[in-house]
Scaffold this motif. Sequence first.
Motif, PDB file in Angstrom:
ATOM      1  N   ARG A  31      22.168   8.076  -7.988  1.00 41.75           N
ATOM      2  CA  ARG A  31      21.862   8.771  -6.735  1.00 41.75           C
ATOM      3  C   ARG A  31      21.424   7.825  -5.622  1.00 41.75           C
ATOM      4  N   PRO A  32      20.468   6.908  -5.855  1.00 39.95           N
ATOM      5  CA  PRO A  32      20.074   5.988  -4.774  1.00 39.95           C
ATOM      6  C   PRO A  32      21.217   5.046  -4.373  1.00 39.95           C
ATOM      7  N   MET A  33      22.014   4.635  -5.334  1.00 43.41           N
ATOM      8  CA  MET A  33      23.100   3.687  -5.070  1.00 43.41           C
ATOM      9  C   MET A  33      24.200   4.316  -4.226  1.00 43.41           C
ATOM     10  N   LEU A  34      24.383   5.634  -4.375  1.00 39.08           N
ATOM     11  CA  LEU A  34      25.469   6.326  -3.678  1.00 39.08           C
ATOM     12  C   LEU A  34      24.978   7.211  -2.542  1.00 39.08           C
ATOM     13  N   ALA A  35      23.722   7.045  -2.164  1.00 39.01           N
ATOM     14  CA  ALA A  35      23.175   7.819  -1.045  1.00 39.01           C
ATOM     15  C   ALA A  35      23.930   7.471   0.242  1.00 39.01           C
ATOM     16  N   PRO A  36      23.978   8.391   1.210  1.00 38.79           N
ATOM     17  CA  PRO A  36      24.774   8.173   2.423  1.00 38.79           C
ATOM     18  C   PRO A  36      24.484   6.860   3.148  1.00 38.79           C
ATOM     19  N   ARG A  37      23.239   6.425   3.176  1.00 37.62           N
ATOM     20  CA  ARG A  37      22.902   5.206   3.918  1.00 37.62           C
ATOM     21  C   ARG A  37      22.586   4.026   2.998  1.00 37.62           C
ATOM     22  N   ALA A  72      57.062   1.597  -8.567  1.00 36.90           N
ATOM     23  CA  ALA A  72      58.433   1.983  -8.892  1.00 36.90           C
ATOM     24  C   ALA A  72      58.984   1.116 -10.014  1.00 36.90           C
ATOM     25  N   GLU A  73      58.585  -0.157 -10.049  1.00 36.64           N
ATOM     26  CA  GLU A  73      59.076  -1.071 -11.085  1.00 36.64           C
ATOM     27  C   GLU A  73      58.331  -0.854 -12.410  1.00 36.64           C
ATOM     28  N   ALA A  74      57.005  -0.670 -12.321  1.00 38.40           N
ATOM     29  CA  ALA A  74      56.201  -0.565 -13.551  1.00 38.40           C
ATOM     30  C   ALA A  74      56.411   0.754 -14.258  1.00 38.40           C
ATOM     31  N   ARG A  75      56.527   1.812 -13.505  1.00 36.44           N
ATOM     32  CA  ARG A  75      56.760   3.169 -14.005  1.00 36.44           C
ATOM     33  C   ARG A  75      55.896   3.487 -15.227  1.00 36.44           C
ATOM     34  N   GLY A  76      54.583   3.511 -14.996  1.00 35.55           N
ATOM     35  CA  GLY A  76      53.651   3.861 -16.052  1.00 35.55           C
ATOM     36  C   GLY A  76      52.400   4.471 -15.443  1.00 35.55           C
ATOM     37  N   PRO A  77      51.448   4.851 -16.280  1.00 30.03           N
ATOM     38  CA  PRO A  77      50.185   5.409 -15.763  1.00 30.03           C
ATOM     39  C   PRO A  77      49.365   4.341 -15.037  1.00 30.03           C
ATOM     40  N   VAL A  78      48.544   4.781 -14.078  1.00 29.33           N
ATOM     41  CA  VAL A  78      47.618   3.869 -13.404  1.00 29.33           C
ATOM     42  C   VAL A  78      46.220   4.464 -13.425  1.00 29.33           C
ATOM     43  N   LEU A  79      45.215   3.600 -13.499  1.00 26.15           N
ATOM     44  CA  LEU A  79      43.826   4.005 -13.320  1.00 26.15           C
ATOM     45  C   LEU A  79      43.519   3.986 -11.837  1.00 26.15           C
ATOM     46  N   LEU A  80      42.951   5.080 -11.321  1.00 21.47           N
ATOM     47  CA  LEU A  80      42.585   5.178  -9.906  1.00 21.47           C
ATOM     48  C   LEU A  80      41.071   5.133  -9.796  1.00 21.47           C
ATOM     49  N   ILE A  81      40.532   4.083  -9.161  1.00 23.55           N
ATOM     50  CA  ILE A  81      39.088   3.850  -9.098  1.00 23.55           C
ATOM     51  C   ILE A  81      38.523   4.331  -7.772  1.00 23.55           C
ATOM     52  N   ASP A  82      37.440   5.130  -7.837  1.00 24.56           N
ATOM     53  CA  ASP A  82      36.727   5.564  -6.632  1.00 24.56           C
ATOM     54  C   ASP A  82      35.242   5.637  -6.957  1.00 24.56           C
ATOM     55  N   ASP A  83      34.429   5.870  -5.917  1.00 31.56           N
ATOM     56  CA  ASP A  83      32.981   5.904  -6.153  1.00 31.56           C
ATOM     57  C   ASP A  83      32.493   7.306  -6.537  1.00 31.56           C
ATOM     58  N   VAL A  84      32.793   8.313  -5.703  1.00 31.55           N
ATOM     59  CA  VAL A  84      32.283   9.665  -5.919  1.00 31.55           C
ATOM     60  C   VAL A  84      33.411  10.666  -5.710  1.00 31.55           C
ATOM     61  N   THR A  85      33.432  11.713  -6.520  1.00 34.97           N
ATOM     62  CA  THR A  85      34.304  12.845  -6.229  1.00 34.97           C
ATOM     63  C   THR A  85      33.437  14.080  -6.048  1.00 34.97           C
ATOM     64  N   GLU A  86      33.692  14.792  -4.975  1.00 37.38           N
ATOM     65  CA  GLU A  86      32.915  16.002  -4.692  1.00 37.38           C
ATOM     66  C   GLU A  86      33.808  17.234  -4.755  1.00 37.38           C
ATOM     67  N   THR A  87      34.762  17.326  -3.842  1.00 31.50           N
ATOM     68  CA  THR A  87      35.662  18.477  -3.868  1.00 31.50           C
ATOM     69  C   THR A  87      36.869  18.232  -4.761  1.00 31.50           C
ATOM     70  N   LEU A 121      45.197   8.380 -13.609  1.00 29.28           N
ATOM     71  CA  LEU A 121      43.985   8.620 -14.385  1.00 29.28           C
ATOM     72  C   LEU A 121      42.771   8.260 -13.535  1.00 29.28           C
ATOM     73  N   PRO A 122      42.106   9.256 -12.913  1.00 27.59           N
ATOM     74  CA  PRO A 122      40.951   8.950 -12.060  1.00 27.59           C
ATOM     75  C   PRO A 122      39.765   8.438 -12.879  1.00 27.59           C
ATOM     76  N   LEU A 123      39.118   7.391 -12.403  1.00 31.22           N
ATOM     77  CA  LEU A 123      37.908   6.847 -13.010  1.00 31.22           C
ATOM     78  C   LEU A 123      36.909   6.614 -11.886  1.00 31.22           C
ATOM     79  N   VAL A 124      35.840   7.412 -11.845  1.00 30.41           N
ATOM     80  CA  VAL A 124      34.879   7.355 -10.741  1.00 30.41           C
ATOM     81  C   VAL A 124      33.470   7.158 -11.281  1.00 30.41           C
ATOM     82  N   LEU A 125      32.599   6.722 -10.406  1.00 27.58           N
ATOM     83  CA  LEU A 125      31.214   6.540 -10.821  1.00 27.58           C
ATOM     84  C   LEU A 125      30.503   7.871 -10.999  1.00 27.58           C
ATOM     85  N   ALA A 126      30.697   8.801 -10.081  1.00 32.85           N
ATOM     86  CA  ALA A 126      29.882  10.015 -10.122  1.00 32.85           C
ATOM     87  C   ALA A 126      30.642  11.236  -9.641  1.00 32.85           C
ATOM     88  N   VAL A 127      30.257  12.371 -10.211  1.00 30.29           N
ATOM     89  CA  VAL A 127      30.693  13.682  -9.737  1.00 30.29           C
ATOM     90  C   VAL A 127      29.537  14.283  -8.952  1.00 30.29           C
TER      91      VAL A 127
END
Length: 720
Positions: free
Chosen positions: A560-566, A677-692, A712-718
């Motif tokens: 929570r402190p690490m991902l706070a707005p400011r 297009a060349e690799a044609r396989g799954p990818v890991l998608l990295i983000d910090d937070v998902t809300e909606t 395949l989404p991989l995020v720090l926090a929901v």
Amino acid sequence: MSNEELRAAADAVLARLVGDRTGDARLREDQWRAIEALVADKRRALVVQRTGWGKSAVYFVATALLRRQGGGPTVIVSPLLALMRNQVEAAVRAGIHARTINSSNTEEWDTIQAEVAAGKVDVLLVSPERLNNPDFRDHVLPKLAAATGLLVVDEAHCISDWGHDFRPDYRRLRTMLGDLPAGVPVLATTATANARVTADVAEQLGTGGSADALVLRGPLDRESLSLSVLSLPDAAHRLAWLAEHLSELPGSGIIYTLTVAAAEEVTAFLRQCGHTVASYTGKTENADRQQAEDDLLANRVKALVATSALGMGFDKPDLGFVVHLGSPSSPIAYYQQVGRAGRGVEHAEVLLLPGKEDEAIWKYFASIAFPPEEQVRRTLDALSDAGRPLSLPALEPLVELRRSRLETMLKVLDVDGAVRRVKGGWISTGAPWTYDAERYVWVAKQREAEQQAMREYATTAGCRMEFLRRQLDDGEAAPCGRCDTCAGARFSDVVSPAALAAARGELGRAGVEVEPRKMWPTGLEAVGISLKGRIPASEQAAVGRALGRLSDIGWGNRLRPMLAPRAQDGPVPEDVANAVVGVLADWAKGPGGWASGAPDAQARPVGVVTMASHTRPQLIQSLAIRVAEVGRLPLLGSVEYSPAADTLHASRSNSAQRLKALNGALTVPPGLASTLAEARGPVLLIDDVTETGWTLATAARLLRRAGAESVLPLVLAVQG
């Protein structure tokens, strides 16, 4: 009937109500005063008395006596299903036939209304939400008002936006009050109102505006309750303390948490430790709620781990304890919840275990108060321009408000006369409306004052019961002699190393599933987006993973402190990176994971993709590098913001507005598209937070269209 005869008849009904076969039961003096005012004098009354005082006895006894006089049925407006169930059972004991109309028994409404019309129902319990249902308001309510013999407003503090549990549907009672025939008595009851809330309720219900009204306000001390506060270093210590000491608490009870996630965490851990507990939250199904209530009433569980969904009116006289894992934001709300305990026993323990996360949770709930004037005006304009009723799903895309907040606002505007709920949705009445900014600012200041009072309650060197009673403007407040500051501490803050290690292990358990979006929200055409229905399977994200939820007391407290707005951006901390790697490893080896060896296992990711970020680019990039290194995967690139979206604010208000902001704002750069297009396989998608979930859904759609076999989404926090 003389007053003496009426009193004797009232005491006889009370004896049946409480199951006293000796006939020795007697009403309290103030109970009798209220009943006399309602039955003999047909007056209006406001009763503010502590939990367990016997407010329900007043309206059940009054009902029995009024029905003998030929009066119509009593209508009780009651806010919670648990409260309704308790009241129906109590009514049966007094020989009173009670029925309910609420969201859980819609199939019975026609039958119940026919029974009311036939005079077969003595008490009808109605949820406040029914009062503003168009069919009920326009067709049932007028007939009900004409036939009512007594109107009861239970938990009447809900009518006041000065109170801790304001519900705008209660305001519709003013319409019903206006339609009542002359001489119909009205009773309002509450246990949790200070002087300001009491005055507001009395004014709105007409129970304080004339010399004929009776206001009974009693002392709020509960002699059975022993209040304590135990300040522990962190969430792990609090969880360990509960696990070690829960069995020592008297009888069965309630453990309150501030969030659904915390309730689920605590329930899971206590069960692992061998305790018989059940979870009770706003997300619990009705049938499961009923089972949980029954189990607690029958002492088949040691405790329910509950949010405020289990609050007003739940009646278990022998409830032995109430523990709060986290502090409510209001002394009034706190007193109301602890009042569940000790009604029918000589001693009950009340314990507060405050947490560092409490302030953040208070701040979140404060952020969803009544919207700013600009948003209210935009909603009124949208309704006016439509020229037809708009449902919530149709209106939501046109305004930057989430559905629950939008609905609450519309209910307030309905009471103010600016909008009206009709079949098919909401319409503008065209009536002038003034934004009462001064009132909303004042309410916000009162909320802040209440939060400060809870901080002071946790640290006071004075009597805790006296402190709470003074917060409720109880003029008779005095030291109780029972709380931990009056009588000395009853609980040690020591926890064993084994219990602490187990709690840390549970709270340190990383990984929650991130469900993908599968349906586009309704009403996107209204914001210029031609998407609707189901998202094609070929464009969806897969089920992803997050390190934790921001609302939980484990990883949530760390994130929570690490991902706070400011919060300052920077590289991912080592402990967080290691935990994400652990989540990834469990994911790979789990059911369907690419390292599971199962025939239908997900193919191994071909690389890592990041989400571009204006606020935390270092955090996301460093996390992606770490995941790529450990997984021996190439870092393929980023889903970027388009040039036109550099200053875009992607609204988080509701799904349609979020997608409107994201529409055209994200892009897959040509280099990344070529690689996919060349690799044609799954990818890991990295983000910090998902809300909606819509940023991940939009990015996944673009990546899959560019050639990724799955995302395949991989995020720090929901969030949530």
